[in-house]
Design a protein around this motif. Structure first.
Motif, PDB file in Angstrom:
ATOM      1  N   LEU A  72      -1.816  -4.719   6.398  1.00 46.59           N
ATOM      2  CA  LEU A  72      -0.637  -4.551   7.248  1.00 46.59           C
ATOM      3  C   LEU A  72      -0.959  -3.694   8.473  1.00 46.59           C
ATOM      4  CD1 LEU A  72       2.374  -5.177   7.460  1.00 46.59           C
ATOM      5  CD2 LEU A  72       2.846  -3.095   6.176  1.00 46.59           C
ATOM      6  N   LEU A  73      -1.756  -2.658   8.269  1.00 50.31           N
ATOM      7  CA  LEU A  73      -2.148  -1.802   9.392  1.00 50.31           C
ATOM      8  C   LEU A  73      -3.011  -2.565  10.387  1.00 50.31           C
ATOM      9  CD1 LEU A  73      -2.161   1.006  10.683  1.00 50.31           C
ATOM     10  CD2 LEU A  73      -4.168   1.561   9.283  1.00 50.31           C
ATOM     11  N   LEU A  74      -3.987  -3.322   9.873  1.00 53.54           N
ATOM     12  CA  LEU A  74      -4.847  -4.112  10.766  1.00 53.54           C
ATOM     13  C   LEU A  74      -4.041  -5.155  11.534  1.00 53.54           C
ATOM     14  CD1 LEU A  74      -7.980  -4.666   8.486  1.00 53.54           C
ATOM     15  CD2 LEU A  74      -7.778  -3.153  10.468  1.00 53.54           C
ATOM     16  N   LEU A  75      -3.101  -5.815  10.846  1.00 56.19           N
ATOM     17  CA  LEU A  75      -2.275  -6.817  11.513  1.00 56.19           C
ATOM     18  C   LEU A  75      -1.420  -6.181  12.611  1.00 56.19           C
ATOM     19  CD1 LEU A  75      -1.161  -9.716  11.654  1.00 56.19           C
ATOM     20  CD2 LEU A  75       0.524  -9.062   9.922  1.00 56.19           C
ATOM     21  N   THR A  76      -0.874  -5.016  12.307  1.00 58.57           N
ATOM     22  CA  THR A  76      -0.035  -4.338  13.300  1.00 58.57           C
ATOM     23  C   THR A  76      -0.851  -3.950  14.534  1.00 58.57           C
ATOM     24  OG1 THR A  76       1.357  -3.464  11.523  1.00 58.57           O
ATOM     25  CG2 THR A  76       1.497  -2.391  13.673  1.00 58.57           C
ATOM     26  N   VAL A  77      -2.045  -3.409  14.299  1.00 58.57           N
ATOM     27  CA  VAL A  77      -2.899  -3.007  15.419  1.00 58.57           C
ATOM     28  C   VAL A  77      -3.254  -4.214  16.282  1.00 58.57           C
ATOM     29  CG1 VAL A  77      -5.185  -2.114  16.020  1.00 58.57           C
ATOM     30  CG2 VAL A  77      -3.825  -0.981  14.244  1.00 58.57           C
ATOM     31  N   VAL A  78      -3.618  -5.313  15.648  1.00 54.03           N
ATOM     32  CA  VAL A  78      -3.992  -6.516  16.401  1.00 54.03           C
ATOM     33  C   VAL A  78      -2.817  -7.033  17.219  1.00 54.03           C
ATOM     34  CG1 VAL A  78      -4.685  -8.928  16.172  1.00 54.03           C
ATOM     35  CG2 VAL A  78      -5.835  -7.171  14.820  1.00 54.03           C
ATOM     36  N   VAL A  79      -1.619  -7.106  16.587  1.00 57.66           N
ATOM     37  CA  VAL A  79      -0.449  -7.637  17.287  1.00 57.66           C
ATOM     38  C   VAL A  79      -0.043  -6.720  18.451  1.00 57.66           C
ATOM     39  CG1 VAL A  79       2.014  -8.169  17.053  1.00 57.66           C
ATOM     40  CG2 VAL A  79       0.394  -8.906  15.295  1.00 57.66           C
ATOM     41  N   VAL A  80      -0.084  -5.409  18.216  1.00 55.66           N
ATOM     42  CA  VAL A  80       0.286  -4.466  19.276  1.00 55.66           C
ATOM     43  C   VAL A  80      -0.689  -4.560  20.451  1.00 55.66           C
ATOM     44  CG1 VAL A  80       0.465  -2.018  19.859  1.00 55.66           C
ATOM     45  CG2 VAL A  80       1.505  -2.869  17.754  1.00 55.66           C
ATOM     46  N   LEU A  81      -1.980  -4.658  20.171  1.00 57.03           N
ATOM     47  CA  LEU A  81      -2.965  -4.788  21.253  1.00 57.03           C
ATOM     48  C   LEU A  81      -2.781  -6.081  22.027  1.00 57.03           C
ATOM     49  CD1 LEU A  81      -6.213  -3.405  19.531  1.00 57.03           C
ATOM     50  CD2 LEU A  81      -4.789  -2.288  21.267  1.00 57.03           C
ATOM     51  N   LEU A  82      -2.586  -7.187  21.288  1.00 58.91           N
ATOM     52  CA  LEU A  82      -2.358  -8.462  21.974  1.00 58.91           C
ATOM     53  C   LEU A  82      -1.071  -8.439  22.781  1.00 58.91           C
ATOM     54  CD1 LEU A  82      -3.445 -11.021  19.217  1.00 58.91           C
ATOM     55  CD2 LEU A  82      -4.682 -10.403  21.308  1.00 58.91           C
ATOM     56  N   ASP A  83      -0.042  -7.770  22.237  1.00 54.26           N
ATOM     57  CA  ASP A  83       1.225  -7.683  22.969  1.00 54.26           C
ATOM     58  C   ASP A  83       1.053  -6.881  24.254  1.00 54.26           C
ATOM     59  OD1 ASP A  83       4.322  -8.006  22.736  1.00 54.26           O
ATOM     60  OD2 ASP A  83       4.008  -5.879  23.230  1.00 54.26           O
ATOM     61  N   ALA A  84       0.232  -5.820  24.176  1.00 47.69           N
ATOM     62  CA  ALA A  84      -0.019  -5.020  25.375  1.00 47.69           C
ATOM     63  C   ALA A  84      -0.805  -5.805  26.419  1.00 47.69           C
ATOM     64  CB  ALA A  84      -0.771  -3.741  24.993  1.00 47.69           C
ATOM     65  N   LEU A  85      -1.723  -6.652  25.960  1.00 49.64           N
ATOM     66  CA  LEU A  85      -2.528  -7.434  26.901  1.00 49.64           C
ATOM     67  C   LEU A  85      -1.730  -8.551  27.552  1.00 49.64           C
ATOM     68  CD1 LEU A  85      -5.864  -7.737  24.869  1.00 49.64           C
ATOM     69  CD2 LEU A  85      -5.418  -6.301  26.881  1.00 49.64           C
ATOM     70  N   THR A  86      -0.829  -9.175  26.803  1.00 46.77           N
ATOM     71  CA  THR A  86      -0.058 -10.291  27.364  1.00 46.77           C
ATOM     72  C   THR A  86       1.101  -9.814  28.211  1.00 46.77           C
ATOM     73  OG1 THR A  86       1.272 -10.365  25.331  1.00 46.77           O
ATOM     74  CG2 THR A  86      -0.645 -11.825  25.469  1.00 46.77           C
ATOM     75  N   GLY A  87       1.559  -8.545  27.984  1.00 45.28           N
ATOM     76  CA  GLY A  87       2.649  -8.007  28.792  1.00 45.28           C
ATOM     77  C   GLY A  87       3.981  -8.635  28.432  1.00 45.28           C
TER      78      GLY A  87
END
Length: 398
Positions: free
Chosen positions: A40-55
């Motif tokens: 769950l932590l890894l998934l959250t980190v990945v989604v948050v990073l991708l969300d930051a990159l896509t804006g």
């Protein structure tokens, strides 16, 4: 063949004292807490990073609302609740920090909370349903075990070693039956298979067993024993029809051993036995096979007993179709006779152990029917008391 020690019945699954077997099995987590937290932590980190990159053009964090739904399939209620709370906090935190419109943020937070709550409810419903099914399955299997006597069964003429493995899936619970009765007319044996699955099949099997236990002692002729069991199955079917249940028939093989070099057999549509003698296994030819029990009106001919060879040092192996109809991953049937020939010179317990292990390996542990196998070996002079002593000693130890 030398008579071995008592063979225990099929192993029971261990459970904690005082624990409900259904709840224990159904509510068990399929993934550990630490593993779930890590993923769950890894998934959250990945989604948050991708969300930051896509804006703001492609927000990805709201997609995390599907995580509680996925968790409800594999996790316990407590784990699913923890996942739902975590996802809600992540989504709420990310949206509050954003500069989006107020009502858009409120709508997203509300939708996330609703989706998370539905995931928890779905998980609770899944576990409740699985618990009910497990309880029914446990009750059916326990009923099967209670109506069948533990093996081996020692009489004045034979020693019956056996293997009995009921299928422990609710809708596949079968109706394999067996019994060995000492009577004034010799040892009477029945092995049978009730048509169909589930608790109704167990009920028909119980009716057949009850009639056999009584008639085996009362009737001097083996064919008359078969007729008595036939009448019991017919009466059971009549009662089942009144209650709206399906009528059933029973394939069965009845044997009688009087201590001589031959045994009597009445075959009611069942698989013929195998004779284990001088290191070879041969199929016993039965010429008077009749219709299964419960279908005598369709046969038109009276059941007749016939004699089969049972020389000194030999054993008769009887079984149900759960053995011969086992399949491998490719769908091929189990080559029972080919395999049995390699074990014909072994002791009864060794034969049963070999069949059990080989079936497990052949089918990959996937079964769709009960398995019942009896090895009926001749009782040696003076062996009865010794066998009883060994059996009683084993019972005291266990």
């Amino acid at each position: 063949m030398v008579m071995g020690l008592r063979r225990p019945t099929a192993a029971r699954r261990p459970q904690l004292p005082g624990a409900d077997p259904g709840e224990t099995a159904a509510g068990a987590a399929r993934i550990g807490n630490w593993a779930l937290a890590l993923w769950l932590l890894l998934l959250t980190v990945v989604v948050v990073l991708l969300d930051a990159l896509t804006g703001t053009d492609l927000p990805l964090i709201p997609l995390m609302v599907v995580v509680p739904a996925l968790a409800s399939v594999f996790c316990t209620v407590r784990q699913t609740t923890a996942v739902a709370v975590w996802v809600t906090l992540v989504v709420v935190g990310s949206r509050i920090a954003s500069t989006g419109a107020f009502w858009d943020v409120v709508f997203l937070i509300g939708f996330t909370a609703l989706a998370s709550a539905l995931g928890v409810v779905a998980c609770a419903a899944r576990i409740r349903h699985a618990t009910e099914v497990a309880r029914l399955r446990s009750a059916a299997v326990a009923l099967q075990r209670q109506i069948l006597r533990p093996l081996p069964i020692v009489t004045r003429q034979i020693c019956a070693h056996g293997l009995y493995e009921p299928i422990e899936e609710d809708r596949f619970v079968g109706g394999d039956i067996y019994e060995v009765v000492q009577s004034p007319h010799g040892t009477r044996v029945i092995i049978g298979d009730v048509q169909g699955k589930g608790l109704p099949a167990i009920g028909a099997g119980f009716a057949a067993l009850g009639a056999f236990r009584e008639a085996a002692v009362r009737e001097p002729e083996l064919a008359a024993v078969a007729d008595a069991v036939e009448d019991a199955v017919v009466r059971h079917n009549a009662f089942s029809a009144e209650t709206g249940e399906e009528e059933r028939f029973v394939t069965a093989l009845l044997l009688c051993f009087d201590g001589g070099d031959r045994a009597q057999a009445v075959n009611c549509g069942h698989l013929p036995p195998r004779l284990l003698h001088d290191g070879a296994a041969t199929a016993v030819t039965l010429y008077r096979t009749s219709v299964p029990l419960g279908m005598a009106d369709l046969g038109g001919e009276a059941r007749v007993a016939e004699w089969v060879g049972f020389p000194p040092g030999s054993a008769l192996l009887v079984f149900t179709d759960g053995v011969t109809e086992a399949r491998d991953a490719a769908g091929d049937f189990y080559p029972f006779d080919d395999r049995l020939g390699g074990w014909a010179g072994c002791e009864p317990d060794q034969v049963l152990d070999a069949i059990q292990a080989d079936l497990q390996s052949f089918s990959g542990g996937v079964r769709r029917d009960d398995i019942a196998v009896l090895v009926l070996s001749r009782q040696q002079d003076g062996g009865n008391a010794a066998a009883h002593g060994r059996t009683n000693q084993h019972l005291h130890r266990s």
